[in-house]
Enzyme design. Structure first.
Site, PDB file in Angstrom:
ATOM      1  N   LYS A 113       2.926  11.725  -3.397  1.00 48.12           N
ATOM      2  CA  LYS A 113       2.041  10.856  -4.188  1.00 48.12           C
ATOM      3  C   LYS A 113       1.137  11.689  -5.088  1.00 48.12           C
ATOM      4  CE  LYS A 113      -1.384   7.234  -3.494  1.00 48.12           C
ATOM      5  NZ  LYS A 113      -1.949   6.319  -2.497  1.00 48.12           N
ATOM      6  N   GLU A 128      -7.292   1.054  -4.494  1.00 41.90           N
ATOM      7  CA  GLU A 128      -7.297   1.000  -3.032  1.00 41.90           C
ATOM      8  C   GLU A 128      -8.638   0.639  -2.414  1.00 41.90           C
ATOM      9  OE1 GLU A 128      -5.575   4.748  -2.104  1.00 41.90           O
ATOM     10  OE2 GLU A 128      -3.626   4.110  -2.868  1.00 41.90           O
ATOM     11  N   ASP A 153       0.872  -1.170   0.000  1.00 45.34           N
ATOM     12  CA  ASP A 153       0.000   0.000   0.000  1.00 45.34           C
ATOM     13  C   ASP A 153       0.908   1.219   0.000  1.00 45.34           C
ATOM     14  OD1 ASP A 153      -2.232   1.489   2.505  1.00 45.34           O
ATOM     15  OD2 ASP A 153      -1.725   2.091   0.469  1.00 45.34           O
ATOM     16  N   ASP A 186     -13.013   6.253   1.551  1.00 44.56           N
ATOM     17  CA  ASP A 186     -11.576   6.243   1.823  1.00 44.56           C
ATOM     18  C   ASP A 186     -11.051   7.666   1.844  1.00 44.56           C
ATOM     19  OD1 ASP A 186      -8.715   4.750   0.065  1.00 44.56           O
ATOM     20  OD2 ASP A 186      -8.838   6.046   1.822  1.00 44.56           O
TER      21      ASP A 186
END
Lengths: 532, 566
Positions: B69, B146, B7, B169
């Protein structure tokens, strides 16, 4: 191979059966191993589910509301304990539903006739009620999607058939939705209150819009309603767009057939005004205003035949509205009857010669029909007397479209300094930079345009794009060339005074080099021409 | 040969693997399951990854990078000391560090991995993630979304047969919403939506903005180090709000002390705009799945930011039920990735579960539409694959020329939801030539194939002359060739990652330095002397003494830090 064969089940509206079949087949057509088989299976599965859903919805969407209205009737019968009558009630209701469904099917054919197009101007748009502007091939029509829209229309008609009523204590979601739609309809039809933004703001603060269980179906119903009833002040459209995120859902709106009109409302382009009619709640007046709005929509969706119809109806009611005359001018422009345009515009101005917004409207219409020179001319007429922000914006846009980019940038830059938050100008400038880039591709040596692009990115804070605008090798070579030429000339002049013989020698050398360079560039130009 | 599940998060990264008892997280060299996604350059020009680097965010902000990211797939360069790295390269350092943790755990080499990406990541970003893994020496067979990973992690615990649920999320930097259905051994993604620029960090930044504005501090007067301190204060305040219902922020700038108290009601007001932004993706996902909130059986919360009570209450209100958060929100995705490894290898225990995913964006091309009588308006977006179409999928559309004697066709490949191509993202283009003919007579097929990893291939086929041209969408280069990988690796080869065996001590010193920076007066002097003492012991190079001193220093620092575990 139809969908039921692929799933290997009988045609059914039972979701559980469909799902089980899909799951079973999925093991055979695994997405990782058999992409093609999987895709076929999945499409069959999705269509089967849709079929099941529509069949379930047909009855369900009426039952809840129906129960309420027929409650009294039911209750009486139940009290009489006459079972056979209760049964009869139920059957009547079901019959009525089925009958009403059938009825609408007949209506459909009637609609088709109207769409027969006599002018050449109507084309791709499949049209059911005048304002659909489907952007896709009609052949591609997904029947099931069409059915879903049908269902929504049925539901809306059903809701509107009943008058307003008091809310019941414990409302189901369907009842809440129906109640809200009726409130909306009542507000719209109340011509005294329709144009007051405050009333709408109050309506739109209703809790139901926070309830996601209801909001989705509400949006569909509201859009279907507004298609027929589009006469609302601009700010109301903007508020609705905010609540339903219409700005980000363009393509979804296009399917509902309202996107162009809504986006026009969301922009800053001039539209026919209500100001002249403020306070007038005469039903004729309202009808007139609605005709006007329908003209706007027809023009936006290229339904010129319909536009003409509405124009004639509107003209009969009011001959002194400058905005209507401007709309007629727009109609003439779009239908290529250019000679009539000037006359009708002049008439509009005569009615109210000091109203700059009429001029602006005309200039805007010219701009939309690519009459940039005329638009600038009209703008200058206002500009000379008054300095108006919107007029200058329009002028700048015209200059950009006429590729007089320098002028465009100067004007728009000034406006951005006055109002740095103007998103429309910002977006337009970025698009212009894009256009200049395309132009530069075929004329790579024009430095000043590259400078203009940089300037635009500076003004609009596009720092990322700014870095991309670099001088490439070609440009650097050209700059060096020019410097070289200048230095040589200076040297030559100096030589002339000092040593004439050497100067002559130097001069001939220089001319030779020049000739070589020219031949070189001709060759590369030819080469590039052949390439592209 | 073990394949691991990774992850790669905005704030923290994790690695996991599949065992017969289910998925397990692999701890890092410091013994923790979470490795912060932070990279720093130390005095020897070595690369530090993880907690050590995170400490250095405050002490050496110019040598440290975090939250990269968000910039995957962009050209943004991070200048750390004498190095200049892209977001991709920074991610590769993090992945490498996780790889080494796994190798130490298994005692053997690890060469393959499944890596998670946000469902909303576009093609360019996904490719960048794959490349980052390649640079770290890992082959990535599968990228997994994800929310899908978290859903799998949740799905296995399910006992009921048919369920619809939403995965909410809210991570450090991105917000993803997914709606899934589980039935008869099939896990089906119905729709996904999200906001690539909304995450826990934004809530922290909102607190900072509030603090700065309410105390009338001029933003320009705050230096880098003070910014980092403010950030940490805001983070701790956020956590305090979660644990106790109220928090404080305090800082001393240029001699002046400022502090502010925040309770839950005030916090809700401060972040109200962010809360509103949460709604649009949720509404869109529901609409695309044709579901209403009450049709969902459960809402799962994952991502560290969902620990905020305000999120739990917003979700409860919206869906009329309490959300599920019994899976550790930080670990769910990694566990899911490990399960995906097992699914990929058709591990016996999971042979029953089949997973289907969807395409997150609409993909199409630019066309011109007729506006009556041979006039055309160009620049319209014509969708070929609609968003939330199940993948893998391949669709073809037939288009035609619009002018007489047209010999060139330019197929622009676009991704997005707007009507006009100029408002959508251009992924690439294809050019083909067709023989001259009357307008509309020359036709060609455009086929878009979207594979199970979310990578797009476009093929144009001219019907008259049979010419075919194919394009695999790549803005930067696609999968790197061997030479390119070697070239990049060569460039990075002199950059050493700090040796693992001395990580713990490195962390202690970094922590100490940070505390030193944050403290004043007596406290500061005390920390200084502690650090000096420890460094002296290290120079003696007696392992046992060092271990002993390290333990003591750790205790002392923890006491000084207070009881918030950062």
């Amino acid at each position: 191979m139809n969908i039921w064969d692929i799933l290997e089940i009988e045609q059914t509206a039972d979701r559980a059966i469909i799902k089980k079949a899909y799951a079973r087949k999925l093991k055979i057509y695994h997405p990782e191993d058999d992409p093609e088989g999987f895709q076929k299976l999945r499409e069959a599965y999705d269509r089967a589910l849709k079929y099941a859903k529509i069949n379930a919805q047909r009855i369900e969407s009426y039952v809840e509301d129906n129960k309420l209205h027929n409650k009294n009737y039911f209750e009486n019968e139940i009290q009489n304990e006459d079972k056979s009558n209760v049964e009869k009630c139920r059957i009547t209701i079901v019959n009525r539903l089925e009958y009403s469904l059938d009825e609408d099917e007949y209506d459909e054919d009637e609609f088709d006739e109207d769409e027969y197009d006599e002018d050449e101007y109507d084309e791709d748009e499949y049209d059911e009620d005048g304002f659909d502007e489907d952007e896709y091939d009609e052949d591609e029509y997904d029947e099931l999607e069409y059915d879903e829209d049908e269902l929504i229309r049925h539901r809306l008609n059903f809701i509107l058939d009943y008058p307003h009523e008091q809310p019941v204590e414990e409302q189901t979601d369907e009842q809440k939705v129906n109640y809200f739609i009726r409130k909306l309809r009542n507000l719209y039809q109340d011509t005294l209150r329709r144009f007051d933004e405050k009333n709408w703001e109050e309506l739109l603060q209703d809790d139901i819009l926070e309830d996601l269980n209801c909001k989705l179906i509400l949006q569909d119903l509201i859009l279907t309603f507004l298609k027929e009833h589009p006469s609302l002040p601009r700010n109301i459209w903007r508020k609705l767009a905010e609540i339903f995120y219409w700005k980000e859902e363009e393509r979804f709106l296009a399917k509902k057939g309202l996107s162009r009109y809504i986006f026009k409302q969301l922009s800053n382009d001039p539209l026919p005004r209500y100001t002249y009619f403020e306070g007038n709640t005469d039903s004729d007046c309202i009808e007139y205003l609605e005709y006007r709005d329908k003209i706007v929509i027809s023009l936006l969706t290229y339904h010129y035949y319909k536009a003409n119809e509405y124009i004639e109806l509107a003209q009969k009611m009011n001959k002194k509205d400058p905005d209507l005359l401007c709309l007629i001018g727009a109609y003439y422009l779009k239908t290529k009857q250019n000679k009539k345009v000037k006359a009708v515009f002049l008439e509009a101005i005569k009615l109210n010669p000091y109203d700059w917004e009429t001029y602006l409207y005309q200039a805007q219409i010219m701009y939309e029909n690519k009459g940039y020179q005329e638009a600038v001319f009209i703008c200058n007429q206002i500009d000379d007397a008054l300095m108006k922000y919107e007029v200058r914006t329009l002028k700048g846009k015209c200059y950009a479209k006429m590729t007089s980019w320098r002028k465009a940038i100067d004007i728009l830059k000034q406006n951005m300094e006055i109002n740095p938050c103007d998103e429309e100008i910002k977006k337009f400038l970025i698009d212009t930079a894009h256009d200049i880039k395309i132009y530069l591709k075929s004329h790579p040596h024009k430095f000043k345009y590259r400078k203009m692009i940089k300037e635009i990115y500076c003004i609009t804070n596009q720092t990322e794009k700014l870095k991309e605008v670099k001088l490439d090798k070609e440009d650097k070579k050209k700059i060096i060339d020019r410097l070289f030429v200048i230095c040589s000339i200076l040297y030559f002049i100096r030589l002339l005074f000092v040593d004439p013989i050497r100067a002559a020698f130097f001069f001939s050398l220089f001319m030779l080099l020049l000739v070589i360079r020219v031949i070189q560039s001709i060759i590369t130009y030819q080469f590039r021409k052949n390439k592209s | 040969m073990v394949t691991i599940g990774i992850d790669l998060g905005t704030t923290n990264s994790l690695v996991a693997y599949w065992t017969e008892n289910g998925p397990q997280i692999i701890p890092n060299v410091l013994g923790s399951n979470l490795t912060p996604s932070v990279v720093s350059v130390d005095d020897n020009n070595d690369i530090l990854v993880g907690e050590v680097a995170r400490e250095r965010l405050i002490t050496h902000p110019h040598l440290t990078a975090s939250v990269f990211k968000r910039y995957m797939g962009t050209e943004k360069e991070y200048h750390l000391g004498k190095y200049s790295f892209s977001a991709e390269e920074l991610s590769s350092f993090v992945i490498k560090s996780l790889k080494e943790d796994a190798e130490a755990f298994f005692g053997e080499e690890v060469r393959e991995a499944v890596i998670s990406v946000p469902a909303y990541f576009n093609d360019v970003q996904r490719k960048a993630t794959k490349r980052a893994a390649e640079l770290a020496g890992l082959k990535v067979e599968r990228l997994i979304s994800e929310p899908t990973a978290a859903a799998i992690a949740y799905g296995l615990h399910q006992k009921e047969s048919e369920t619809s649920f939403m995965v909410f999320d809210l991570g450090g930097g991105t917000f993803d919403v997914s709606i899934l259905e589980l039935f008869e051994g099939v896990m089906e993604v119905r729709s996904i939506a999200g906001d690539n620029f909304l995450g826990g960090e934004d809530f922290t930044n909102a607190l900072i903005s509030y603090f700065v504005e309410s105390k009338n501090i001029e933003v320009g007067s705050i230096n880098e180090m003070e910014k980092s301190i403010l950030y940490k204060q805001a983070e701790m305040c956020k956590r305090a709000l979660a644990n106790e219902g109220k928090g404080r922020m305090e800082i001393t700038l240029k001699g002046e002390s400022y502090d502010v108290s925040i309770d839950r009601i005030l916090f809700e007001k401060i972040v109200s705009d962010l809360l509103i932004r949460l709604r649009h993706p949720i509404e869109r996902a529901l609409r695309d799945a044709s579901l209403k909130p009450k049709d969902l059986d459960a809402v799962i919360l994952i991502g560290g930011a969902t620990r905020m009570p305000i999120i739990k209450s917003v979700v409860s209100k919206m869906f009329g039920k309490l959300p599920f958060c019994n899976i550790n929100p930080d670990e769910a995705v990694a566990l899911g990735a490990a399960i995906q490894v097992a699914l990929k290898e058709r591990n016996e225990a999971l042979s029953e579960l089949i997973l289907t995913d969807v395409c997150p964006y609409t993909l199409g091309t630019g066309v011109a539409k007729s506006v009556g009588e041979k006039k055309y308006e160009s620049g319209f977006f014509f969708p070929i694959i609609e968003r939330n179409t199940p993948i893998p999928v391949s669709k073809v559309e037939r288009l035609a020329t619009i002018s007489d004697n047209q010999i060139h066709i330019n197929i622009g490949v676009y991704q997005g939801e707007s009507r006009m191509v100029k408002d959508n993202l251009k992924l690439g283009e294809l050019n083909i030539e067709v023989p001259p003919n009357k307008a509309g007579e020359e036709q060609f097929d455009v086929r878009y194939t979207y594979d199970i990893n979310g990578i797009l291939e476009v093929e144009v086929h001219s019907l008259s002359n049979g010419e075919r041209k194919r394009l695999v969408i790549e803005k930067n280069k696609g999968s790197m060739t061997k030479e390119e990988i070697e070239e990049r690796l060569y460039a990075l080869k002199d950059i050493k990652i700090h040796p693992r065996d001395r990580m713990e001590n490195k962390l202690l010193i970094a922590k100490g330095e940070r505390l030193y920076q944050e403290s004043l007066g007596e406290k500061r002097e005390y920390i200084g002397s502690l650090l000096q003492g420890f460094e002296h012991v290290m120079s003696l190079q007696d392992d046992r003494e060092i271990r002993h001193a390290a333990k003591k220093l750790k205790e002392q620092l923890e006491k000084l830090e207070g009881w918030y575990d950062y």
